[in-house]
Design a protein around this motif. Structure first.
Motif, PDB file in Angstrom:
ATOM      1  N   ASP A 281       0.425  -1.361  -0.150  1.00  0.00           N
ATOM      2  CA  ASP A 281      -0.229  -0.015   0.392  1.00  0.00           C
ATOM      3  C   ASP A 281       0.664   0.840   0.075  1.00  0.00           C
ATOM      4  O   ASP A 281       0.343   2.268   0.215  1.00  0.00           O
ATOM      5  N   TYR A 282       2.280   0.830  -0.343  1.00  0.00           N
ATOM      6  CA  TYR A 282       3.166   2.515  -0.351  1.00  0.00           C
ATOM      7  C   TYR A 282       2.792   2.965  -1.162  1.00  0.00           C
ATOM      8  O   TYR A 282       2.502   2.910  -2.715  1.00  0.00           O
ATOM      9  N   ARG A 283       2.973   4.983  -0.955  1.00  0.00           N
ATOM     10  CA  ARG A 283       2.285   5.506  -1.907  1.00  0.00           C
ATOM     11  C   ARG A 283       3.582   6.981  -1.785  1.00  0.00           C
ATOM     12  O   ARG A 283       3.547   7.145  -0.263  1.00  0.00           O
ATOM     13  N   LEU A 284       3.831   7.602  -2.811  1.00  0.00           N
ATOM     14  CA  LEU A 284       4.229   8.958  -3.051  1.00  0.00           C
ATOM     15  C   LEU A 284       3.608   9.326  -3.342  1.00  0.00           C
ATOM     16  O   LEU A 284       2.620   9.543  -4.159  1.00  0.00           O
ATOM     17  N   VAL A 285       4.046  10.564  -2.714  1.00  0.00           N
ATOM     18  CA  VAL A 285       2.835  12.156  -2.619  1.00  0.00           C
ATOM     19  C   VAL A 285       3.422  12.769  -2.651  1.00  0.00           C
ATOM     20  O   VAL A 285       4.748  13.108  -2.368  1.00  0.00           O
ATOM     21  N   VAL A 286       3.157  13.575  -4.323  1.00  0.00           N
ATOM     22  CA  VAL A 286       3.929  14.802  -4.499  1.00  0.00           C
ATOM     23  C   VAL A 286       2.730  15.926  -4.663  1.00  0.00           C
ATOM     24  O   VAL A 286       1.651  16.113  -5.093  1.00  0.00           O
ATOM     25  N   GLU A 287       2.831  17.229  -4.001  1.00  0.00           N
ATOM     26  CA  GLU A 287       2.508  18.050  -3.660  1.00  0.00           C
ATOM     27  C   GLU A 287       2.775  18.713  -4.859  1.00  0.00           C
ATOM     28  O   GLU A 287       3.408  19.255  -5.194  1.00  0.00           O
ATOM     29  N   GLU A 342      12.350  25.034  -4.830  1.00  0.00           N
ATOM     30  CA  GLU A 342      12.527  24.154  -3.750  1.00  0.00           C
ATOM     31  C   GLU A 342      11.959  23.175  -2.700  1.00  0.00           C
ATOM     32  O   GLU A 342      10.858  23.841  -2.411  1.00  0.00           O
ATOM     33  N   VAL A 343      12.308  21.843  -2.131  1.00  0.00           N
ATOM     34  CA  VAL A 343      11.147  21.267  -1.995  1.00  0.00           C
ATOM     35  C   VAL A 343      11.899  20.722  -0.374  1.00  0.00           C
ATOM     36  O   VAL A 343      12.989  20.681  -0.538  1.00  0.00           O
ATOM     37  N   THR A 344      11.363  20.135   0.235  1.00  0.00           N
ATOM     38  CA  THR A 344      11.020  19.198   1.248  1.00  0.00           C
ATOM     39  C   THR A 344      11.097  17.609   1.376  1.00  0.00           C
ATOM     40  O   THR A 344      10.047  17.553  -0.045  1.00  0.00           O
ATOM     41  N   VAL A 345      11.985  16.715   1.055  1.00  0.00           N
ATOM     42  CA  VAL A 345      11.690  15.763   0.856  1.00  0.00           C
ATOM     43  C   VAL A 345      10.967  14.995   2.134  1.00  0.00           C
ATOM     44  O   VAL A 345      11.907  15.166   3.006  1.00  0.00           O
ATOM     45  N   GLU A 346      10.737  14.160   2.808  1.00  0.00           N
ATOM     46  CA  GLU A 346       9.698  13.779   3.982  1.00  0.00           C
ATOM     47  C   GLU A 346      10.552  12.095   3.691  1.00  0.00           C
ATOM     48  O   GLU A 346      10.053  11.337   2.580  1.00  0.00           O
ATOM     49  N   SER A 347      10.986  11.608   5.194  1.00  0.00           N
ATOM     50  CA  SER A 347      11.019  10.099   5.199  1.00  0.00           C
ATOM     51  C   SER A 347      10.169   9.477   6.081  1.00  0.00           C
ATOM     52  O   SER A 347       9.284   9.955   7.099  1.00  0.00           O
ATOM     53  N   LEU A 348       9.398   8.223   5.398  1.00  0.00           N
ATOM     54  CA  LEU A 348       8.538   7.453   6.487  1.00  0.00           C
ATOM     55  C   LEU A 348       9.193   7.153   7.556  1.00  0.00           C
ATOM     56  O   LEU A 348       8.663   6.471   8.888  1.00  0.00           O
ATOM     57  N   TRP A 403      13.887   5.660   2.242  1.00  0.00           N
ATOM     58  CA  TRP A 403      12.413   5.363   2.257  1.00  0.00           C
ATOM     59  C   TRP A 403      11.376   6.558   2.266  1.00  0.00           C
ATOM     60  O   TRP A 403      11.227   7.426   2.929  1.00  0.00           O
ATOM     61  N   VAL A 404      11.342   7.521   1.280  1.00  0.00           N
ATOM     62  CA  VAL A 404      10.773   9.165   1.081  1.00  0.00           C
ATOM     63  C   VAL A 404       9.413   8.319   0.638  1.00  0.00           C
ATOM     64  O   VAL A 404       8.951   7.472   0.171  1.00  0.00           O
ATOM     65  N   THR A 405       7.675   9.387   1.132  1.00  0.00           N
ATOM     66  CA  THR A 405       6.856   9.571   1.220  1.00  0.00           C
ATOM     67  C   THR A 405       6.282  10.099   0.754  1.00  0.00           C
ATOM     68  O   THR A 405       5.327  10.274   0.711  1.00  0.00           O
ATOM     69  N   ARG A 406       6.859  11.532   0.965  1.00  0.00           N
ATOM     70  CA  ARG A 406       6.129  12.870   0.333  1.00  0.00           C
ATOM     71  C   ARG A 406       7.240  13.744  -0.089  1.00  0.00           C
ATOM     72  O   ARG A 406       8.252  14.181   0.660  1.00  0.00           O
TER      73      ARG A 406
END
Length: 416
Positions: A281-287, A342-348, A403-406
Motif C-alpha cells: 500500500d506504499y504511496r509517494l505523494v508529490v504535492e 525548492e522542495v522538502t523530501v520526507e521519509s517514512l 524511504w521517501v514518502t512525500r
C-alpha cells in the motif's frame, strides 16, 4: 586610560619563594634541545595550516546542511562535497599527531619560572588554556563522531561548529601574541631574523640549543622524520574511506567502499529507522497544483534514468554507485511545479533529525537528481531506502533521504 591599563597589565608580580622551585620547576628540568622555539614554531606552522584547512572545509559542510541566506551550494561537480568533506576529516585526523608533537615541544612552558611575571603574562597563559582545550575538544569529538559513538549529552554538530570558531579565534590570538617568537623560529638558522629581539646571551643560548639538537640526544632530523611518519601512518590507514584507491590499506577507516549491502556502506539501517515493513500500500505523494499519489508501479512507469553518483558521508567516507530511478524534475513537472522549485523530501522514518531534507533549486532542477528505485542494477535494499530514496549530486549523505514518502514545495528540513 590605555596607559593606565598598560601599566596594570605590565606590572611586575612578586616572584614565589625560591624554595618552591623544585621538580619540573627547577632550572634545567627539561634538557632536550627539541623543546625549543624553532621546533615549536615549525610544528605550529604545519598544525596551523591543518587547522585552517579543517576549519574552512568544516564551514562548507555546516553551511551545506544549514545554509545561511547568502549561501548557495551547486549541484555540480558531483564530487565536490566528497573532496571537501574527505579533506576535512583527513586533515582533522592528521592534526591529532601534529597536536601531540606540538604539545610535547612546548609543555615545559607550563613550568616556567616565575609562573606569571606580570598580569599580562597571566592572561596570556590563560588564553593558551582556551587554545589547547578547544583544540583537544574539536579533535577528540570529531574522532568520536567518525566512530559514531556518542557518549556525551550534547548535539555534536552544533557543538563542533561553535567550538571550531572559538578554536580558530584562539589560534589567531596566539599567533598574534607569539609573532616575534614565531618569526624567529621560522627564520633560517643563523640569520639575523633568527635572533631578532634577543640579547647576546639569549642568542648564544639559542644557537647552542640548535647545535645540541644536531649532535646530541634525539637528532632534529629523526624528530622530524618520526613526526612525519606518525602523520603519514594516520593518513594512510584512514584516507581510503574517501580516496578509494587506498581503501585496502586504510585498515582504520570506519567505512570502506564496497563493503555493505549491495556493495555500499550504510550509516542508518532500516531496522533502526523502523522502516522494515513497507507494504504494497506504499504511496509517494508529490504535492502541487496536480497532486500525485504514486504507487511503486506508477513510479516504475515513468522514464527511468541511470546516474553514477557518490554517497558522501559527513563522517568522511564516500563511495560511488550506480542509481536508477525517476528524475525529481520530471515528478515536479507532472505535479504542475517548475523543475527548479525548492522542495522538502520526507521519509517514512518517524523520528530523527534528518527525516526531512530540503532540496534547493540547483539540485531540484538538476537532471541528475533522482528518486532512486534501484542501486547497482538491483532493487533497493531496505537499508538503502527501499522503496524510494533521494540521490542528488554533490550533497552530504545525511541529506540523501531514504524511504521517501512525500515531496512538497517549500523548506523545513536540513538545507541543501
Amino acid at each position: 586610560m590605555t596607559g593606565a591599563l598598560d601599566r596594570v597589565l605590565g606590572a611586575r608580580l612578586p616572584a614565589p619563594p625560591e624554595q618552591l622551585r623544585r621538580g619540573p620547576f627547577r632550572r634545567g628540568a627539561f634538557a632536550s634541545p627539541l623543546h625549543s622555539e624553532r621546533r615549536a614554531a615549525r610544528t605550529g606552522a604545519f598544525l596551523g595550516i591543518a587547522f585552517t584547512v579543517c576549519f574552512l572545509t568544516g564551514l562548507i559542510s555546516h553551511w551545506v546542511q544549514q545554509p545561511p541566506g547568502w549561501f548557495s551550494w551547486p549541484a555540480s561537480p558531483s564530487w565536490l562535497y566528497r573532496v571537501t568533506q574527505g579533506t576535512h576529516v583527513a586533515t582533522g585526523l592528521a592534526s591529532i599527531p601534529l597536536l601531540l608533537v606540538k604539545l610535547w615541544t612546548v609543555y615545559p612552558k607550563l613550568f616556567e619560572w616565575p609562573p606569571a611575571g606580570s598580569p599580562s603574562r597571566a592572561v596570556s597563559r590563560l588564553a593558551v588554556l582556551v587554545l589547547v582545550g578547544t583544540s583537544v575538544m574539536q579533535l577528540l569529538t570529531g574522532l568520536i563522531n567518525i566512530a559514531e559513538w556518542y557518549p556525551f549529552g550534547f548535539f555534536f554538530t552544533t557543538t563542533h561548529y561553535w567550538t571550531g570558531w572559538i578554536a580558530i579565534g584562539a589560534v589567531l590570538v596566539h599567533v598574534g601574541a607569539k609573532a616575534p617568537e614565531i618569526r624567529r623560529g621560522l627564520a633560517r638558522r643563523g640569520s639575523p631574523a633568527a635572533t631578532a629581539g634577543l640579547d647576546d646571551e639569549q642568542a648564544a643560548e639559542l644557537t647552542a640549543v640548535d647545535d645540541e639538537a644536531e649532535t646530541g640526544g634525539v637528532p632534529r632530523r629523526a624528530f622530524v622524520l618520526a613526526a612525519g611518519l606518525a602523520v603519514g601512518a594516520v593518513t594512510l590507514t584512514t584516507v581510503g574511506q574517501s580516496f578509494t584507491p587506498l581503501a585496502r590499506v586504510s585498515v582504520l577507516g570506519p567505512r570502506i567502499a564496497g563493503v555493505g549491502p549491495q556493495g555500499l556502506p550504510v550509516r542508518q539501517t532500516a531496522e533502526k529507522a523502523g522502516t522494515t515493513d513497507v507494504g504494497a500500500d506504499y504511496r509517494l505523494v508529490v504535492e502541487g497544483p496536480q497532486r500525485l499519489e504514486l504507487s511503486l508501479a506508477d513510479l516504475q512507469a515513468f522514464p527511468q534514468r541511470t546516474e553514477r553518483l557518490p554517497i558522501s558521508c559527513v563522517e568522511g567516507w564516500s563511495a560511488n554507485a550506480t542509481w536508477t530511478g525517476v528524475r525529481l524534475a520530471d515528478l515536479l513537472e507532472a505535479a504542475g511545479l517548475p523543475p527548479g522549485t525548492e522542495v522538502t523530501v520526507e521519509s517514512l522514518q518517524t523520528g530523527g533529525l534528518y527525516r526531512v531534507s530540503t532540496v534547493s533549486a540547483p539540485h531540484a532542477r538538476s537532471p541528475r537528481t533522482l528518486l532512486a528505485l534501484r542501486l547497482n542494477g538491483e532493487e533497493l535494499a531496505p537499508d538503502h531506502g527501499y522503496p524510494v530514496r533521494l540521490i542528488a549530486p554533490n550533497r552530504p549523505g545525511v541529506m540523501q533521504t531514504k524511504w521517501v514518502t512525500r515531496v512538497a514545495p517549500g523548506t523545513g528540513g536540513i538545507g541543501g
